[in-house]
Design an enzyme around this catalytic site. Structure first.
Site, short mmCIF file in Angstrom:
data_model
loop_
_atom_site.label_atom_id
_atom_site.label_comp_id
_atom_site.label_asym_id
_atom_site.label_seq_id
_atom_site.Cartn_x
_atom_site.Cartn_y
_atom_site.Cartn_z
N LYS A 184 -12.34 -12.24 -10.95
CA LYS A 184 -12.25 -13.58 -10.87
C LYS A 184 -13.14 -14.36 -9.96
O LYS A 184 -12.71 -14.51 -8.76
CB LYS A 184 -10.71 -13.82 -10.69
CG LYS A 184 -10.20 -15.15 -11.13
CD LYS A 184 -8.56 -15.32 -10.85
CE LYS A 184 -7.89 -16.62 -11.10
NZ LYS A 184 -8.12 -16.99 -12.55
N THR A 185 -14.31 -14.46 -10.27
CA THR A 185 -15.41 -14.87 -9.40
C THR A 185 -15.51 -16.61 -9.28
O THR A 185 -15.41 -17.26 -10.32
CB THR A 185 -16.65 -14.39 -9.90
OG1 THR A 185 -16.47 -12.91 -9.98
CG2 THR A 185 -17.84 -14.50 -8.89
#
Length: 324
Positions: free
Chosen positions: A161-162
């Site tokens: 989850k960048t």
């Protein structure tokens, strides 16, 4: 609306509690310039036995996995991060809240090599309020298929989850909103359904629930919750596989899932009324109370809010009491 940087309260940063307005970083912070960082969105609810965080252990594990995949060594273990999130609720006197643990690089230098940079972690929490209206939760969303493709699995880290990934999501969502829609459906580089802008996608056809396999889409924690509730409580078969856009057009039902959104019906895609051929409610009418979407909505809301009895008691380990 009060700006997020001008509030009373406390933010946890690198192991210390800072007054909300003093939790600041330098403008040359590396993550601000290059997007290399990761985050989580965690919900807290007021339940029958006090406030609790929902699936905080799973969210925190995904945060640690994301940081590891990005080669950003976390300076805190998962237990410490869970405890900080618990205490964050108490310090800010919150019962229902949205928490955002975030990992980012410091300002020791700029450049793509990202060498010699410190890794920082912050946790903030605030009252999310009504994320979506009761009407939208009942009537469902109108969506447009995006012209922007979701990331290829060999272009970026699709399970992380960048921070930088969400430029892709924002481009797609903003295009749909400007065209008068509520949401967007993104396809992967091969043309298969990936996810919504920040939510996973499900469809129901002939009593079987289908959702895209985890390749270019995020392995959502709400997605996992809904799969388990469908299988273990409702006894519905769930298949994870590749899905084409036209399968959504002809689905009996469709919905999206996410931490903030929870479970939301998808009533229309590209001008096609989903479920219209199967005798679903007409446009403008709420989804049927006995539909699979409505049943999963209710089940998820009950479990997330700690209303557990019967078969739902099996999910108590998803609830972590707030600190304080």
């Amino acid at each position: 609306m009060t700006p997020l940087d001008d509030r009373d309260g406390w933010i946890w940063m690198d192991g210390e509690w800072l007054p909300w307005r003093e939790a600041r970083v330098h403008v040359l912070t590396h993550t601000l310039h290059y997007g290399m960082g990761c985050f989580e969105g965690v919900r807290a609810y007021a339940g029958p036995h006090g406030s609790h965080l929902f699936r905080v252990a799973e969210h925190t594990r995904r945060l640690a996995d994301s940081a590891w995949a990005l080669d950003m060594p976390l300076p805190f273990d998962e237990a410490a991060l869970v405890e900080a999130q618990r205490e964050c609720l108490a310090r800010n006197a919150l019962t229902n809240a949205y928490l955002k643990p975030t990992v980012f690089f410091g300002s020791e230098g700029l450049g793509l090599r990202a060498r010699g940079l410190s890794v920082h972690v912050m946790i903030a929490a605030w009252d999310l309020g009504d994320y979506i209206s009761a009407e939208a939760a009942s009537l469902g969303l109108r969506a447009l298929t995006a012209s922007w493709a979701r990331h290829h699995v060999n272009i970026s880290l699709c399970r992380a989850k960048t921070n930088g990934h969400y430029v892709n999501s924002m481009l797609a969502l903003n295009t749909a909103v400007k065209a008068g829609f509520d949401e967007t459906i993104m396809l992967d580089p091969e043309g298969y359904v990936a996810e919504a802008s920040a939510a996973n996608v499900f469809l129901l056809r002939d009593g079987v629930l289908h959702t895209p396999e985890v390749t270019s889409c995020l392995q959502g924690i709400t997605r996992d919750s809904v799969i388990r509730l469908a299988r273990e409580v409702l006894g519905i078969e769930v298949r994870e596989r590749r899905i084409t856009r036209d399968e959504l057009y002809t689905a009996d039902e469709a919905f999206v899932t996410g931490t903030a959104a929870e479970v939301l019906p998808l009533r229309e895609l590209d001008g096609r009324h989903i479920g219209g051929r199967a005798g679903a409610p007409a446009v403008g009418e709420p989804i049927a109370a006995d539909s699979v979407t409505a049943r999963l909505q209710r089940l998820y809301r009950r479990v997330a809010r700690g209303d557990l009895d019967g078969k739902l008691e099996a999910f108590r380990d998803w609830l972590t009491p707030a600190g304080g």
